[in-house]
Design an enzyme around this catalytic site. Structure first.
Site, PDB file in Angstrom:
ATOM      1  N   ASP A  99       1.281   5.239   1.396  1.00 58.83           N
ATOM      2  CA  ASP A  99       0.896   6.267   2.565  1.00 58.83           C
ATOM      3  C   ASP A  99       1.102   7.652   1.963  1.00 58.83           C
ATOM      4  O   ASP A  99       2.244   7.736   1.538  1.00 58.83           O
ATOM      5  CB  ASP A  99       1.502   6.015   3.957  1.00 58.83           C
ATOM      6  CG  ASP A  99       1.068   4.607   4.383  1.00 58.83           C
ATOM      7  OD1 ASP A  99      -0.076   4.282   4.395  1.00 58.83           O
ATOM      8  OD2 ASP A  99       1.978   3.871   4.778  1.00 58.83           O
ATOM      9  N   ASP A 125       0.833  -1.252   0.119  1.00 57.22           N
ATOM     10  CA  ASP A 125       0.075  -0.010   0.081  1.00 57.22           C
ATOM     11  C   ASP A 125       0.959   1.246  -0.176  1.00 57.22           C
ATOM     12  O   ASP A 125       2.057   1.194   0.184  1.00 57.22           O
ATOM     13  CB  ASP A 125      -0.830  -0.143   1.324  1.00 57.22           C
ATOM     14  CG  ASP A 125      -0.090  -0.210   2.548  1.00 57.22           C
ATOM     15  OD1 ASP A 125       0.774   0.249   2.583  1.00 57.22           O
ATOM     16  OD2 ASP A 125      -0.763  -1.207   3.279  1.00 57.22           O
ATOM     17  N   ASP A 175       9.979   6.158  12.426  1.00 59.92           N
ATOM     18  CA  ASP A 175      10.707   5.278  13.187  1.00 59.92           C
ATOM     19  C   ASP A 175      12.174   4.827  12.483  1.00 59.92           C
ATOM     20  O   ASP A 175      13.144   5.411  13.283  1.00 59.92           O
ATOM     21  CB  ASP A 175       9.856   3.867  13.338  1.00 59.92           C
ATOM     22  CG  ASP A 175       9.326   3.394  12.217  1.00 59.92           C
ATOM     23  OD1 ASP A 175       9.624   3.900  11.034  1.00 59.92           O
ATOM     24  OD2 ASP A 175       8.638   2.471  12.194  1.00 59.92           O
TER      25      ASP A 175
HETATM   26  P1  ATP Z   1       4.372  -1.941   5.470  1.00 57.56           P
HETATM   27  O1  ATP Z   1       5.310  -2.778   4.406  1.00 57.56           O
HETATM   28  O2  ATP Z   1       4.436  -3.025   6.762  1.00 57.56           O
HETATM   29  O3  ATP Z   1       3.074  -1.320   5.437  1.00 57.56           O
HETATM   30  P2  ATP Z   1       5.366   0.591   6.348  1.00 57.56           P
HETATM   31  O4  ATP Z   1       6.807   1.211   6.735  1.00 57.56           O
HETATM   32  O5  ATP Z   1       4.487   1.265   5.487  1.00 57.56           O
HETATM   33  O6  ATP Z   1       5.480  -1.115   6.361  1.00 57.56           O
HETATM   34  P3  ATP Z   1       3.152   1.173   8.343  1.00 57.56           P
HETATM   35  O7  ATP Z   1       3.029   0.511   9.665  1.00 57.56           O
HETATM   36  O8  ATP Z   1       2.356   0.980   7.054  1.00 57.56           O
HETATM   37  O9  ATP Z   1       4.869   0.723   7.793  1.00 57.56           O
HETATM   38  O10 ATP Z   1       3.755   2.673   8.676  1.00 57.56           O
HETATM   39  C1  ATP Z   1       3.839   3.742   7.533  1.00 57.56           C
HETATM   40  C2  ATP Z   1       4.925   4.645   7.823  1.00 57.56           C
HETATM   41  O11 ATP Z   1       4.519   5.417   9.193  1.00 57.56           O
HETATM   42  C3  ATP Z   1       6.365   3.922   8.252  1.00 57.56           C
HETATM   43  O12 ATP Z   1       7.019   3.704   7.122  1.00 57.56           O
HETATM   44  C4  ATP Z   1       6.924   4.995   9.246  1.00 57.56           C
HETATM   45  O13 ATP Z   1       7.377   6.116   8.699  1.00 57.56           O
HETATM   46  C5  ATP Z   1       5.397   5.378   9.912  1.00 57.56           C
HETATM   47  N1  ATP Z   1       5.414   4.897  11.201  1.00 57.56           N
HETATM   48  C6  ATP Z   1       4.469   3.881  11.516  1.00 57.56           C
HETATM   49  N2  ATP Z   1       4.634   3.292  12.581  1.00 57.56           N
HETATM   50  C7  ATP Z   1       5.483   4.129  13.553  1.00 57.56           C
HETATM   51  C8  ATP Z   1       5.700   4.359  14.863  1.00 57.56           C
HETATM   52  N3  ATP Z   1       5.207   3.585  15.699  1.00 57.56           N
HETATM   53  N4  ATP Z   1       6.581   4.925  14.977  1.00 57.56           N
HETATM   54  C9  ATP Z   1       7.238   5.926  14.076  1.00 57.56           C
HETATM   55  N5  ATP Z   1       6.864   5.813  12.967  1.00 57.56           N
HETATM   56  C10 ATP Z   1       5.870   4.951  12.444  1.00 57.56           C
HETATM   57 MG    MG Z   2       2.273   0.950   5.016  1.00 60.27          MG
END
Ligand code: ATP
Ligand code: MG
Length: 459
Positions: free
Chosen positions: A82, A80, A160
């Site tokens: 964001d 996905d 993060d």
């Molecule tokens: P995935 O492939 O699992 O979706 P993702 O990196 O997109 O990985 P998400 O959980 O969708 O992870 O979160 C989107 C973004 O939001 C992360 O890449 C990070 O930048 C930020 N983020 C999410 N959770 C946290 C957290 N607990 N603390 C700080 N930043 C966060």
């Molecule tokens: Mg994501």
């Protein structure tokens, strides 16, 4: 001359540029121009592009950030996208019909474009810049609310890991990197932004995320990022069980469950997620083998696009403890079936103190356990009836895992494999043969509960 109308967004921008102006000069982001990176807009979902464009047309900034950019840079297919923007959730909501603001800790807009939902987050700020009531911290340093808005740079610092803080925009097609994420992607490193201890205390789930990304991307965890994990692992107890359950699904049911388990174990996090399993795998090689095989099985099914359920995985992770508890009760003289029910109850409620298990999974999990006790009983029409149980297939798969792990001797699983492949006539023959050899109604001779069928007085 026409009067200049200042709306709240312009005012916010003005305030943040004054704040920036007061701050000591920084190096600014590394900007990677369109010809110097491998991301093309063709790889980005139409919905994400629409969201970006609509925000930009309304005069806001809009970037794809997080997993979308990271996975594209690594040549993968993001699940996905964001979007991060300087529009507040309310301002962004105006632009998308049927959009909803969700979340309390972080308020996020869910913008629906066709069938896809794009998460739109407003740039987060530094807490010192924000109003007190928009950010709250617990006594452990955990962030309970984090809705202070800021600019692109502060947003990058609040993310993060460096590899998750890369921003891509179709306005110029460049990648903006404030934290060294591009270099860490090249070095294949998970590195926390800022001071790891503080960032883990703010949100202990980040410990799990470090491990999750390391396993998923096959990256190493940078040493300063890894160092506090063991000491801070007990903070996982402060996370709401429901959030932890969601996180566990991402950890163990995304296709790299076995590798993620090895990392969680190595960094001493596992024992805070599944304490009963952690105890069992320390003392029994079969329990460790069952855990690994269940996860491997799940990974393979995911890769083959087959259905997976947390019920099966939880059944496997908790089974060694249930089994041990059942035997203790049987030794006290409780018959095997009620002993199993009591053991299941106890171990399930132990686990609930750590991670939630929604009823729609805990009920089938217990049925899988219950069937372990019944599968050896195949006489008369029982075998036929067992195959009609909605959980039969899962229970049979689970039986095979138990045999393969060495917990019980092989034999019963093969019988059930043959039975399922046989036609009606052959099935009847199989059952008759069992009855002739005196089996079929007894629990399997090899099952440990089966061995204890002698009356206690005779022991
Ligand atoms: P995935 O492939 O699992 O979706 P993702 O990196 O997109 O990985 P998400 O959980 O969708 O992870 O979160 C989107 C973004 O939001 C992360 O890449 C990070 O930048 C930020 N983020 C999410 N959770 C946290 C957290 N607990 N603390 C700080 N930043 C966060
Ligand atoms: Mg994501």
């Amino acid at each position: 001359m026409a009067a200049v109308k200042i709306d709240s967004r312009m005012l916010n921008n003005l305030i943040s540029s004054i704040k920036r102006w007061r701050k000591p000069a920084n190096k600014g982001p590394r900007v990677i121009a369109r010809n110097d990176h491998n991301i093309s807009r063709r790889e980005i979902s139409r919905a994400a592009l629409t969201v970006m464009k609509r925000l930009q047309d309304a005069g806001y900034q809009a970037y794809i950030v997080g997993g979308g950019v990271r996975d594209l840079m690594l040549g993968g297919h993001p699940k996905d996208f964001d979007v991060a923007t300087d529009a507040t959730p309310e301002q962004a909501k105006e632009l998308f019909r049927g959009a909803r603001i969700v979340g309390r800790r972080f308020r996020i807009l869910h913008a629906r474009i066709g069938r896809e939902v794009i998460e739109v987050t407003t740039f987060r700020g530094h807490h010192s810049d924000g109003e007190e009531h928009e950010a709250r911290q617990s006594e452990h340093g955990m962030l309970l609310r984090d809705n202070v808005y800021g600019d692109l740079e502060s947003d990058a610092m609040r993310r993060d890991f460096t590899v998750n803080a890369l921003y891509y925009t179709t306005n110029g097609f460049a990648i903006h990197d404030y934290t060294g994420g591009v270099e860490d992607i090249e070095k294949r490193l998970i590195r926390m932004i800022g001071k790891p201890t503080t960032r883990y205390k703010e949100d202990p789930v980040r410990m799990l995320r470090a491990v999750r990304f390391a396993a998923k991307l096959d990256f190493a965890i940078e040493s300063k990022t890894a160092e506090p994990l063991q000491e801070l692992a007990p903070l996982l107890r402060n996370i709401a069980p429901a959030r932890l359950f969601d996180e566990i699904l991402k950890l163990l049911m995304s296709g790299q469950g076995e590798r993620t388990f090895e990392h969680l174990h190595r960094y001493h996090l596992w024992q805070h997620l599944f304490p009963d399993n952690a105890r069992q795998i320390e003392k029994s090689p079969a329990a460790l083998e069952l855990t690994r095989r269940a996860l491997r099985n799940t990974d393979k099914r995911i890769q083959a696009d087959m259905r997976v359920t947390p019920a099966f995985l939880y059944a496997a992770l908790l089974w060694p403890a249930v089994n041990e508890e059942q035997q203790k009760l049987v030794e006290k003289g409780i018959p095997p079936a009620p002993a199993l029910a009591q053991a299941a109850q106890k171990i399930t409620s132990n686990q609930l103190a750590h991670t939630a298990i929604p009823k729609r999974f805990s009920i089938p999990m217990r049925e899988i356990w219950d069937l372990q006790h019944r599968l050896p009983q195949r006489g008369g029409s029982r075998a036929q009836r067992q195959t009609e149980h909605p959980r039969f297939r899962a229970a049979y798969d689970f039986l095979l895992l138990r045999e393969e792990s060495g917990e019980i001797e092989a034999g019963l699983g093969k019988w059930w494999t043959d039975f399922q492949q046989a036609d009606d006539e052959l099935r009847q023959q199989m059952v008759r043969k069992l009855q002739r050899s005196g089996g079929g109604n007894r629990r399997g001779r090899n099952s440990r509960s089966g061995r204890r069928r002698k009356p206690r007085a005779a022991e």
